[in-house]
Structures are given as structure tokens and as C-alpha cells.
Motif scaffolding. Structure first.
Motif, PDB file in Angstrom:
ATOM      1  N   PHE A  93      -7.293 -82.195 -16.604  1.00 59.33           N
ATOM      2  CA  PHE A  93      -8.039 -80.766 -16.141  1.00 59.33           C
ATOM      3  C   PHE A  93      -8.119 -80.280 -15.066  1.00 59.33           C
ATOM      4  CE2 PHE A  93     -10.773 -83.205 -19.549  1.00 59.33           C
ATOM      5  CZ  PHE A  93     -10.967 -82.287 -20.411  1.00 59.33           C
ATOM      6  N   ILE A 145      -9.885 -77.732 -12.527  1.00 57.52           N
ATOM      7  CA  ILE A 145     -11.027 -76.876 -12.034  1.00 57.52           C
ATOM      8  C   ILE A 145     -10.766 -75.606 -11.407  1.00 57.52           C
ATOM      9  CG2 ILE A 145     -13.122 -76.783 -10.804  1.00 57.52           C
ATOM     10  CD1 ILE A 145     -13.394 -78.593 -12.984  1.00 57.52           C
ATOM     11  N   PHE A 182     -17.595 -73.799 -19.453  1.00 50.94           N
ATOM     12  CA  PHE A 182     -16.885 -75.002 -20.065  1.00 50.94           C
ATOM     13  C   PHE A 182     -16.460 -74.965 -21.576  1.00 50.94           C
ATOM     14  CE2 PHE A 182     -18.907 -76.675 -16.177  1.00 50.94           C
ATOM     15  CZ  PHE A 182     -17.901 -76.590 -15.394  1.00 50.94           C
ATOM     16  N   PHE A 186     -15.772 -80.320 -23.099  1.00 51.99           N
ATOM     17  CA  PHE A 186     -15.642 -80.820 -21.718  1.00 51.99           C
ATOM     18  C   PHE A 186     -17.153 -81.061 -21.171  1.00 51.99           C
ATOM     19  CE2 PHE A 186     -15.768 -79.848 -17.074  1.00 51.99           C
ATOM     20  CZ  PHE A 186     -14.840 -80.832 -16.565  1.00 51.99           C
ATOM     21  N   PHE A 219     -17.821 -82.493 -17.719  1.00 52.13           N
ATOM     22  CA  PHE A 219     -18.820 -82.264 -16.609  1.00 52.13           C
ATOM     23  C   PHE A 219     -19.965 -83.165 -16.129  1.00 52.13           C
ATOM     24  CE2 PHE A 219     -23.109 -79.774 -16.153  1.00 52.13           C
ATOM     25  CZ  PHE A 219     -22.424 -79.256 -14.864  1.00 52.13           C
ATOM     26  N   LEU A 252     -18.124 -85.201 -13.639  1.00 53.24           N
ATOM     27  CA  LEU A 252     -17.617 -84.643 -12.409  1.00 53.24           C
ATOM     28  C   LEU A 252     -18.850 -83.916 -11.655  1.00 53.24           C
ATOM     29  CD1 LEU A 252     -14.969 -82.765 -11.458  1.00 53.24           C
ATOM     30  CD2 LEU A 252     -16.289 -80.905 -12.563  1.00 53.24           C
ATOM     31  N   ALA A 272     -13.370 -74.911 -16.314  1.00 55.43           N
ATOM     32  CA  ALA A 272     -12.496 -75.927 -16.673  1.00 55.43           C
ATOM     33  C   ALA A 272     -11.272 -75.797 -17.345  1.00 55.43           C
ATOM     34  CB  ALA A 272     -13.187 -77.345 -16.940  1.00 55.43           C
ATOM     35  N   ASP A 276      -8.372 -81.821  -7.088  1.00 59.25           N
ATOM     36  CA  ASP A 276      -9.497 -83.064  -7.314  1.00 59.25           C
ATOM     37  C   ASP A 276      -9.403 -83.911  -6.114  1.00 59.25           C
ATOM     38  OD1 ASP A 276     -11.018 -84.845  -8.313  1.00 59.25           O
ATOM     39  OD2 ASP A 276      -9.625 -85.581  -9.970  1.00 59.25           O
TER      40      ASP A 276
END
Length: 300
Positions: A133, A135, A164, A168, A175, A178, A211, A229
């Protein structure tokens, strides 16, 4: 008279049963390859199909663009398809309901073991790239704010809008986790969007953060920035063909042919393939054929 009608009904019933059976008959040399509903998945599904057709005597029925992860997985377990490409982190968290972990080899081995035990499915060797994934924000925002990581962006998100995909928003490795890991808070609840619309929406400033996937071809096309990340929330997502064990037992040559694809696609190559289809609007079959030829996997 009643006896004659009974015989007639029996004959009609038998004929109908034979007709249904003939319609649902699947030739011994036919297998079905599926995919989820993204550009990359269409490319990978076509790649499996062409490689199998070129290197075996099997015929391939393409059942591409089926839907999200759960639709494709169900199609595989119920026998609607024989194989498709999945990602290890997705299988491990979304299908097997595990908490995300970061060791690629551990995720692969545990997924392989559990898929065999629970579903009678074979997880084949990885194709060579990790499609995590991603961002993503606009490149102009990343340069203006001088941000490169999700942690650096987190304090700014209360003024931002996010978009999103439905999947996700619901997944453990999506999410909810995250947001907890990075303390993300947005000006309004994230918009649920079709995966194909997130990048145009970001470019047009309908949202400020989305995302996507690290191999998406539109990242470079729209001058977008992938945030690092830095707290290692996302697990590894190695692309792996997953095949019904029943199919491999029936067609043992399929195992060797699929293993030939192991390690053959880098992340950069996958991004270029996606870009050719998305941005250049080239035919998927042609793009895949040229790639397989360049790797010496099919003849020109």
C-alpha cells in the motif's frame, strides 16, 4: 393414460438433466484464470494466461476483473477459477484475519501453510515484486511542506480530506490500523472511492491524501509523492500466483510453468507495465505479450 404421462415426464426430466450437464461440462484441458479489478490485476491475470497457453497444451478461459480480494478468493475456493495472483500481506491479513507482521519470508511461509490447510490452495513462489500500500499526496504539496514520511504528514491531516477504496477502509492492514499507528485525523470522514478514481480525485484536489499501491502507473503520470511508511505499519505484499491443489494434481505441468515466473517481475517493471496500460492506453494483451517475449518466456 397416467402411465404414459409419467413416462413422458421421466423422458423430459432425463433430457433436461443431460442438457444441463452438457452446458456445464468443462473440457479436461481447460482452466480458468481470474483477477481482481485493477489494472495491475488485469495485467497479471493476462500474464498467467499467456504464459500457460504458450508453454502447455492447456486452454485458458479468462475470468478477469472479478471484483475485490474477497470476490476473487471466493471464486477460487468454489472452483469458478483455477488460479489468480494475490499479495501475501493481503492473504495473511484480509483472508486469514491475522495481525500484520513485517517479515516477508514469515508472512509467505505462514500464508502458504494456512492456505493449504484451510482451503486446499497452493501458494506459488513470488513473482519478484512487493506491491505495498502506498500513502500518496500531491507532489506539489510534498515539496511545499517538505514532507517525505507519513509521520511528518500526520499533524497536518486535521485540515485535509482523504479518499480510500472500500476494502482499505475495512481491512486490518488498512485505514483503522494506519490511523491508530500514525494518529491520523481528517477534516471529515474519509471518502469511500473506487480505486480507479483516487488519483484523478487527488490531482483535481477533491481529496488531499489517498491510499494506492506502490506499483501504480499513475503515480509518476500525475506528479504524485509516495510517503514513506516510517513506522513500518504495512506488511509485505509479495505478488504470488495461488492455484487450486485439485487443478495442480490434474495438470502437474502447470506447477513447473508457473514456477518459471518466479522472480521475473521487478517493482519497476510492474509499474512500467501498469503505466503502459493506464497512461498510454495500450492493449493489455499486447503489453503482456511483449513483456513475456523480452524475458524469453514465450517465442516472438
Amino acid at each position: 393414460m397416467k402411465k404414459r404421462n409419467f413416462i413422458l415426464l421421466c423422458v423430459l426430466g432425463f433430457s433436461l438433466a443431460m442438457l444441463i450437464a452438457s452446458c456445464s461440462f468443462k473440457p479436461d484441458n481447460l482452466i480458468a484464470i481470474g483477477s481482481k479489478n485493477s489494472t495491475e490485476q488485469l495485467v497479471l491475470g493476462e500474464l498467467l494466461a499467456q504464459h500457460i497457453e504458450a508453454n502447455t497444451n492447456l486452454k485458458v478461459a479468462r475470468k478477469l476483473n472479478l471484483g475485490d480480494t474477497f470476490v476473487a478468493h471466493n471464486a477460487l475456493t468454489n472452483g469458478e477459477i483455477d488460479a489468480y495472483v494475490e499479495y501475501t500481506g493481503t492473504a495473511f491479513t484480509a483472508i486469514l484475519k491475522n495481525e500484520p507482521i513485517n517479515n516477508p519470508q514469515e508472512v509467505y511461509q505462514l500464508t502458504k501453510q494456512k492456505y493449504e490447510q484451510k482451503f486446499s490452495l497452493e501458494v506459488m513462489p513470488p513473482l519478484g515484486f512487493n506491491n505495498t500500500f502506498a500513502i500518496v499526496i500531491r507532489g506539489e504539496d510534498a515539496r511545499k511542506l517538505q514532507v517525505q514520511t507519513i509521520s511528518q504528514v500526520a499533524p497536518k491531516t486535521p485540515l485535509w480530506r482523504a479518499g480510500f477504496a472500500d476494502e482499505f477502509l475495512e481491512r486490518k492492514d488498512g485505514f483503522p490500523g494506519l490511523a491508530e499507528t500514525y494518529n491520523l485525523r481528517f477534516a471529515e470522514p474519509p471518502k469511500a472511492m473506487d480505486l480507479k478514481l483516487i488519483y484523478p480525485a487527488l490531482k483535481d484536489k477533491q481529496v488531499d491524501l489517498v491510499a494506492g499501491n506502490s506499483t501504480d502507473g499513475q503515480i509518476g503520470r500525475f506528479d504524485l509523492a509516495v510517503l514513506k511508511d516510517d513506522r513500518l505499519f504495512f506488511p509485505p505484499y509479495q505478488a504470488v500466483p495461488i492455484v487450486r491443489q485439485q487443478t495442480l494434481e490434474k495438470h502437474p505441468e502447470l506447477r513447473e510453468v508457473l514456477e518459471q515466473l518466479s522472480g521475473k517481475i521487478s517493482a519497476q517493471e510492474m509499474q512500467r507495465l501498469n503505466f503502459q496500460v493506464e497512461a498510454k492506453e495500450r492493449d493489455v494483451q499486447q503489453v503482456v505479450q511483449q513483456f513475456l517475449q523480452s524475458k524469453g518466456l514465450i517465442k516472438k
